[in-house]
Design an enzyme around this catalytic site. Structure first.
Site, PDB file in Angstrom:
ATOM      1  N   ASN A 100      -0.782 -43.435  12.586  1.00  0.00           N
ATOM      2  CA  ASN A 100      -0.675 -43.661  14.030  1.00  0.00           C
ATOM      3  C   ASN A 100       0.675 -44.272  14.375  1.00  0.00           C
ATOM      4  O   ASN A 100       1.216 -45.081  13.633  1.00  0.00           O
ATOM      5  CB  ASN A 100      -1.800 -44.587  14.503  1.00  0.00           C
ATOM      6  CG  ASN A 100      -3.163 -43.975  14.255  1.00  0.00           C
ATOM      7  OD1 ASN A 100      -3.260 -42.773  13.995  1.00  0.00           O
ATOM      8  ND2 ASN A 100      -4.203 -44.772  14.300  1.00  0.00           N
ATOM      9  N   VAL A 101       1.153 -43.883  15.542  1.00  0.00           N
ATOM     10  CA  VAL A 101       2.466 -44.382  15.976  1.00  0.00           C
ATOM     11  C   VAL A 101       2.280 -45.368  17.135  1.00  0.00           C
ATOM     12  O   VAL A 101       3.244 -45.760  17.778  1.00  0.00           O
ATOM     13  CB  VAL A 101       3.373 -43.207  16.421  1.00  0.00           C
ATOM     14  CG1 VAL A 101       3.676 -42.273  15.261  1.00  0.00           C
ATOM     15  CG2 VAL A 101       2.767 -42.406  17.583  1.00  0.00           C
ATOM     16  N   HIS A 117       4.238 -42.209   9.856  1.00  0.00           N
ATOM     17  CA  HIS A 117       4.722 -41.266  10.875  1.00  0.00           C
ATOM     18  C   HIS A 117       5.569 -41.946  11.949  1.00  0.00           C
ATOM     19  O   HIS A 117       5.807 -41.382  13.007  1.00  0.00           O
ATOM     20  CB  HIS A 117       3.554 -40.525  11.533  1.00  0.00           C
ATOM     21  CG  HIS A 117       2.883 -39.543  10.611  1.00  0.00           C
ATOM     22  ND1 HIS A 117       1.682 -38.943  10.883  1.00  0.00           N
ATOM     23  CD2 HIS A 117       3.273 -39.053   9.402  1.00  0.00           C
ATOM     24  CE1 HIS A 117       1.352 -38.127   9.884  1.00  0.00           C
ATOM     25  NE2 HIS A 117       2.292 -38.186   8.971  1.00  0.00           N
ATOM     26  N   CYS A 125      19.097 -43.647  16.917  1.00  0.00           N
ATOM     27  CA  CYS A 125      20.163 -42.695  17.226  1.00  0.00           C
ATOM     28  C   CYS A 125      20.050 -41.515  16.263  1.00  0.00           C
ATOM     29  O   CYS A 125      19.859 -41.696  15.064  1.00  0.00           O
ATOM     30  CB  CYS A 125      21.513 -43.384  17.080  1.00  0.00           C
ATOM     31  SG  CYS A 125      22.878 -42.218  17.190  1.00  0.00           S
ATOM     32  N   CYS A 128      23.734 -41.826  14.087  1.00  0.00           N
ATOM     33  CA  CYS A 128      24.029 -42.912  13.130  1.00  0.00           C
ATOM     34  C   CYS A 128      22.764 -43.627  12.670  1.00  0.00           C
ATOM     35  O   CYS A 128      22.843 -44.553  11.872  1.00  0.00           O
ATOM     36  CB  CYS A 128      25.016 -43.903  13.743  1.00  0.00           C
ATOM     37  SG  CYS A 128      24.313 -44.907  15.065  1.00  0.00           S
ATOM     38  N   CYS A 148      27.704 -44.777  19.614  1.00  0.00           N
ATOM     39  CA  CYS A 148      28.491 -43.823  18.818  1.00  0.00           C
ATOM     40  C   CYS A 148      28.520 -42.446  19.489  1.00  0.00           C
ATOM     41  O   CYS A 148      29.145 -41.515  18.988  1.00  0.00           O
ATOM     42  CB  CYS A 148      27.930 -43.703  17.400  1.00  0.00           C
ATOM     43  SG  CYS A 148      26.452 -42.683  17.297  1.00  0.00           S
ATOM     44  N   THR A 186      -9.373 -40.074  10.392  1.00  0.00           N
ATOM     45  CA  THR A 186      -8.358 -39.033  10.231  1.00  0.00           C
ATOM     46  C   THR A 186      -9.019 -37.729   9.794  1.00  0.00           C
ATOM     47  O   THR A 186      -9.964 -37.746   9.000  1.00  0.00           O
ATOM     48  CB  THR A 186      -7.249 -39.448   9.229  1.00  0.00           C
ATOM     49  OG1 THR A 186      -6.363 -38.327   9.054  1.00  0.00           O
ATOM     50  CG2 THR A 186      -7.776 -39.897   7.891  1.00  0.00           C
ATOM     51  N   SER A 187      -8.481 -36.624  10.323  1.00  0.00           N
ATOM     52  CA  SER A 187      -9.022 -35.325   9.927  1.00  0.00           C
ATOM     53  C   SER A 187      -8.594 -34.992   8.496  1.00  0.00           C
ATOM     54  O   SER A 187      -9.089 -34.043   7.908  1.00  0.00           O
ATOM     55  CB  SER A 187      -8.574 -34.236  10.901  1.00  0.00           C
ATOM     56  OG  SER A 187      -7.180 -34.258  11.054  1.00  0.00           O
ATOM     57  N   ASN A 211     -15.760 -41.809   9.690  1.00  0.00           N
ATOM     58  CA  ASN A 211     -15.375 -40.823  10.693  1.00  0.00           C
ATOM     59  C   ASN A 211     -16.613 -40.469  11.519  1.00  0.00           C
ATOM     60  O   ASN A 211     -17.729 -40.649  11.052  1.00  0.00           O
ATOM     61  CB  ASN A 211     -14.829 -39.555   9.996  1.00  0.00           C
ATOM     62  CG  ASN A 211     -13.972 -38.703  10.917  1.00  0.00           C
ATOM     63  OD1 ASN A 211     -14.406 -38.302  11.997  1.00  0.00           O
ATOM     64  ND2 ASN A 211     -12.753 -38.424  10.507  1.00  0.00           N
TER      65      ASN A 211
HETATM   66  P1  OAD Z   1      -6.743 -35.914  14.256  1.00  0.00           P
HETATM   67  O1  OAD Z   1      -6.805 -35.750  15.723  1.00  0.00           O
HETATM   68  O2  OAD Z   1      -6.414 -34.717  13.433  1.00  0.00           O
HETATM   69  O3  OAD Z   1      -8.126 -36.469  13.711  1.00  0.00           O
HETATM   70  C1  OAD Z   1      -8.767 -37.568  14.287  1.00  0.00           C
HETATM   71  C2  OAD Z   1     -10.029 -37.825  13.488  1.00  0.00           C
HETATM   72  O4  OAD Z   1     -10.648 -38.971  14.027  1.00  0.00           O
HETATM   73  C3  OAD Z   1     -11.051 -36.680  13.555  1.00  0.00           C
HETATM   74  O5  OAD Z   1     -11.488 -36.370  12.236  1.00  0.00           O
HETATM   75  C4  OAD Z   1     -12.194 -37.262  14.400  1.00  0.00           C
HETATM   76  O6  OAD Z   1     -13.462 -36.783  13.989  1.00  0.00           O
HETATM   77  C5  OAD Z   1     -12.049 -38.744  14.100  1.00  0.00           C
HETATM   78  N1  OAD Z   1     -12.564 -39.675  15.123  1.00  0.00           N
HETATM   79  C6  OAD Z   1     -12.578 -39.526  16.471  1.00  0.00           C
HETATM   80  N2  OAD Z   1     -13.061 -40.629  17.074  1.00  0.00           N
HETATM   81  C7  OAD Z   1     -13.379 -41.504  16.074  1.00  0.00           C
HETATM   82  C8  OAD Z   1     -13.907 -42.825  16.038  1.00  0.00           C
HETATM   83  N3  OAD Z   1     -14.231 -43.498  17.152  1.00  0.00           N
HETATM   84  N4  OAD Z   1     -14.094 -43.407  14.829  1.00  0.00           N
HETATM   85  C9  OAD Z   1     -13.781 -42.764  13.684  1.00  0.00           C
HETATM   86  N5  OAD Z   1     -13.266 -41.511  13.660  1.00  0.00           N
HETATM   87  C10 OAD Z   1     -13.060 -40.887  14.825  1.00  0.00           C
HETATM   88  O7  OAD Z   1      -5.733 -37.122  13.963  1.00  0.00           O
HETATM   89  P2  OAD Z   1      -5.003 -37.511  12.604  1.00  0.00           P
HETATM   90  O8  OAD Z   1      -5.829 -37.212  11.425  1.00  0.00           O
HETATM   91  O9  OAD Z   1      -4.514 -38.890  12.789  1.00  0.00           O
HETATM   92  O10 OAD Z   1       1.233 -36.298  13.020  1.00  0.00           O
HETATM   93  O11 OAD Z   1      -3.777 -36.519  12.641  1.00  0.00           O
HETATM   94  C11 OAD Z   1      -2.826 -36.596  11.620  1.00  0.00           C
HETATM   95  C12 OAD Z   1      -1.451 -36.275  12.167  1.00  0.00           C
HETATM   96  O12 OAD Z   1      -1.480 -35.031  12.866  1.00  0.00           O
HETATM   97  C13 OAD Z   1      -0.946 -37.251  13.215  1.00  0.00           C
HETATM   98  O13 OAD Z   1      -0.388 -38.407  12.673  1.00  0.00           O
HETATM   99  C14 OAD Z   1       0.099 -36.434  13.914  1.00  0.00           C
HETATM  100  C15 OAD Z   1      -0.645 -35.128  14.058  1.00  0.00           C
HETATM  101  O14 OAD Z   1       0.123 -33.981  14.131  1.00  0.00           O
HETATM  102  C16 OAD Z   1       2.470 -36.334  13.498  1.00  0.00           C
HETATM  103  O15 OAD Z   1       2.710 -36.427  14.692  1.00  0.00           O
HETATM  104  C17 OAD Z   1       3.523 -36.247  12.443  1.00  0.00           C
END
Ligand code: OAD
Length: 244
Positions: A100-101, A117, A125, A128, A148, A186-187, A211
């Site tokens: 997460n950002v 991420h 920048c 630089c 720069c 996370t997915s 999840n």
């Molecule tokens: P996703 O949107 O792919 O997945 C979010 C996950 O959270 C899913 O598996 C949902 O089922 C789960 N979820 C939703 N609500 C929840 C809750 N209350 N408690 C627990 N789980 C829950 O997001 P990320 O896996 O973070 O990268 O995605 C990975 C990366 O893909 C991100 O960092 C971003 C994106 O492209 C960049 O921007 C480089």
């Protein structure tokens, strides 16, 4: 709800590594990337989160990041973030890796955070690499420029870009060494971050997934805790006798 193995393990001060994704912030009101209301359903990643997108339409990209910062400015960490900050204080070897950002782990009090991420509140920048703290940009504003002469961009990882290497190496080392790995909200499909739980499991760690739905990682996990992380994490700490 929790296995005895997990509760007993938590009582032994195991080395813990946690990977979080957008789901951890969902209960705070930050949209996730995938799923029904996911960000990538509304916007095309390649139009917003790539170097090419930025070079061809910097106003649009900066305005989108500003929109996301505005959302984050108006929300609070949820009990899941606070539980993770509490865990850092309670375990002697604890590492939080986040995709997460949104800065919410820091806002909740976590100190040792590996942001693989980047962080949407930070900018840098393009030329630089000098860090630029907070940027407030409205569409129509003049494009921010470094002294720069380089263009200023959000300090986040875009599609096609490498992760910050030192940060990811540290995350990998922690995954390699831990006794207990949590993959939370996370997915688990975006690599290389998605490789961390697999590395941990291959090295013998106990793998727990939290999840609201099963993911591609679920079959590999020793334990899948289905439900919102903001509810499960505080319950888990309470069950393990960790003060929340
Ligand atoms: P996703 O949107 O792919 O997945 C979010 C996950 O959270 C899913 O598996 C949902 O089922 C789960 N979820 C939703 N609500 C929840 C809750 N209350 N408690 C627990 N789980 C829950 O997001 P990320 O896996 O973070 O990268 O995605 C990975 C990366 O893909 C991100 O960092 C971003 C994106 O492209 C960049 O921007 C480089």
């Amino acid at each position: 709800m929790f296995s005895e193995t997990l509760i007993e393990l938590l009582k032994k001060d195991p080395k813990i590594c946690v990977l979080t994704g957008a789901g951890v912030s969902a209960e705070s009101g930050v949209p996730t990337f995938r799923g029904e209301n996911g960000i990538w359903k509304k916007f095309r990643a390649e139009e917003l989160a790539t170097v090419d997108a930025f070079m061809s339409n910097p106003d649009l990209v900066l305005a989108w990041y500003q929109h996301r910062r505005d959302i984050i400015d108006n929300i609070e960490p949820n009990p899941g973030h606070y539980a993770l900050a509490k865990m850092e204080k309670n375990f002697s070897d604890f590492c939080l890796v986040t995709q997460n950002v949104d800065n919410l782990h820091e806002n909740a009090g976590s100190k040792y955070i590996l942001e693989v991420h980047g962080n949407i509140m930070k900018n840098k920048c393009m030329n630089c690499n000098k860090p630029v703290e907070r940027l407030d940009f409205k569409e129509g504003d003049e494009l921010p420029e470094c002294e720069c002469g380089g263009m200023i961009r959000p300090d986040v990882v875009w599609f096609g870009e490498m992760l910050p290497q030192d940060v990811f190496e540290e995350a990998n080392r922690k995954a390699f060494q831990c006794d207990l790995f949590f993959s939370i909200g996370t997915s688990a499909i975006v690599y290389p971050a998605a490789a961390l739980p697999i590395t941990a499991k291959q090295r013998g760690a106990y793998l727990v997934e939290i999840n609201v739905t099963e993911t591609e990682l679920s079959t590999l996990a020793d334990e899948v805790l289905l439900g919102p992380s903001g509810e499960i994490l505080p319950k888990l700490l309470m069950t393990a006798g960790i003060d929340v």
